[in-house]
Design an enzyme around this catalytic site. Structure first.
Site, PDB file in Angstrom:
ATOM      1  N   GLY A 202     -13.392  -8.558   9.251  1.00  0.00           N
ATOM      2  CA  GLY A 202     -13.433  -8.250  10.327  1.00  0.00           C
ATOM      3  C   GLY A 202     -13.720  -6.399  10.862  1.00  0.00           C
ATOM      4  CB  CYS A 203     -12.627  -3.667  12.628  1.00  0.00           C
ATOM      5  SG  CYS A 203     -11.575  -4.791  14.446  1.00  0.00           S
ATOM      6  CB  ALA A 204     -14.395  -2.676   7.650  1.00  0.00           C
ATOM      7  CB  ALA A 205     -18.277  -6.724   9.877  1.00  0.00           C
TER       8      ALA A 205
ATOM      9  CG  PHE B 276     -12.075   2.939  10.228  1.00  0.00           C
ATOM     10  CD1 PHE B 276     -12.059   3.448   8.895  1.00  0.00           C
ATOM     11  CD2 PHE B 276     -11.684   3.813  11.488  1.00  0.00           C
ATOM     12  CE1 PHE B 276     -12.552   4.697   9.011  1.00  0.00           C
ATOM     13  CE2 PHE B 276     -12.074   4.873  11.387  1.00  0.00           C
ATOM     14  CZ  PHE B 276     -12.810   5.662  10.153  1.00  0.00           C
TER      15      PHE B 276
END
Length: 381
Positions: A152-155, A348
């Site tokens: 997700g956004c942490a990627a 994150f």
């Protein structure tokens, strides 16, 4: 907390690949916060917590988002097959220009790339999009493919960290990082919980890319990275996979996670001999305004230090894994950071996972040339 391989090296021998200027593409279709509020009222007028949802949307800090389709088409769900076809078509249409610009900024060509890290949580293809890139964009047939689909956004942070690890393992190599998020293709018309309604107003579409050069280049020269999973939070950000595709789930506790993550950021900086509260620049994932407000408070950093994160959130919404590259691009556009400035990059996402990098700024050569020219001119006078 786990550290990258070079964290055990002495400062004199550390390898510091450089993350060069990112490129960013957003679709032509846009939706403003006012239009978002209007749609929420019309589509969910009978929702028992409508007032709360509207206040939350107004407080996101998002002024505008870009969508891969007009909003009328976005609100329809033609099925997973049609959405996947649209994802593939739009990515293949936009990606070549994004990659070309990133390579040009790094002063490299496709033949110079040794690995491609491609991250996306909003569309699925197999073979991965990296295979299409090799066949259609001229990359070498021996390029390493590193697709990441579930962070997700942490990627975005994870992609940079894995590229960093690759460059440390194979000194002198170059890695292309690509983040591709068409979040609007995950819209589910039948979902109306508060977390989903907020997410529908928060996420936008974008593709970004950047090159990590093993040697040379200007930008953020990476020295250390870390990953951290907050225990027992794996259900706080998730996808429910159903016949209609991915259904996003966002727990109300997510905005409060910075109290759990800030110690990891401080610890990583301390391993480097740095103070996380006194760095020269911060490239922070803009998941929402409270994330930035809380992290500012827990790190003891002035709110203005996260101005570019807030700017990306306002202009594009949360573009998931692409946020960190969009924020980094704005530091390049500022063109004011001096060589040697210390910085942190942090993404994150689901897990709850934090992916963090530390590095120092290497200003573009033209800045040094201009400064030297000004110095010589002054001497001549």
């Amino acid at each position: 907390m786990s550290h990258s391989p070079e964290s055990a090296r002495s400062p004199g021998t550390a390898i510091a690949p450089t993350l060069c200027r990112p490129s960013l593409w957003v679709p032509e279709h846009t939706i403003t916060v006012d239009r978002t509020l209007e749609l929420c009222r019309s589509l969910h007028g009978g929702h028992e917590r409508l007032g709360t949802v509207l206040r939350m949307i107004e407080n996101t800090g998002v002024l505008k988002r870009h969508l891969v389709q007009p909003i009328e088409d976005t609100l329809c769900h033609p099925g997973v097959e049609a959405r996947t076809a649209l994802y593939r078509r739009e990515v293949q249409r936009a990606l070549p220009g994004v990659v070309e610009e990133a390579l040009r900024s790094a002063e490299l060509g496709v033949a110079d790339v040794d690995a491609i890290v491609f991250v996306s949580c909003t569309g699925f293809t197999m073979p991965p999009m990296t295979t299409w890139m090799i066949n259609e964009l001229g990359f070498r047939n021996d390029v390493r493919q590193i697709p990441i689909a579930q962070l997700g956004c942490a990627a975005g942070g994870a992609a940079i960290n894995r590229a960093h690890d690759f460059c440390v393992a194979y000194p002198g190599t170059n890695v292309l990082v690509v983040t591709c998020e068409l979040c609007s293709l995950c819209y589910q018309p039948t979902d109306s919980d508060v977390g989903t309604l907020l997410s529908n107003a928060l996420f936008g579409d974008a593709i970004a890319a950047a090159v990590l050069r093993g040697r040379g280049g200007s930008g953020m020269s990476l020295s250390r990275n870390a990953s951290h999973v907050v225990p027992d939070t794996e259900q706080w950000i998730s996808f429910d996979v159903k016949e209609t595709g991915y259904h996003f789930r966002l727990d109300r506790r997510v905005p409060g996670t910075m109290s759990m993550i800030a110690p990891t950021l401080r610890e990583l900086a301390a391993h480097q001999g740095w103070d996380a509260s006194a760095l020269g620049f911060y490239v922070i994932h803009a998941g929402g305004p409270r994330i930035l407000d809380d992290l500012s408070r827990f790190l003891g950093v002035a709110p203005d230090a996260f101005r570019h994160s807030r700017g990306v959130l306002a202009d594009y919404g949360n573009i998931a894994s692409g946020v960190v590259l969009a924020v980094l691009q704005r530091f390049f556009d500022d063109d004011v950071l001096p060589t040697g400035a210390r910085g942190m990059l942090a993404g994150f996402g689901p897990g709850i996972t934090a992916e963090v990098s530390l590095g120092t700024w290497t200003a573009p050569a033209r800045r040094h040339e201009a400064a030297r020219e000004a110095e010589l001119t002054g001497v001549a006078r």
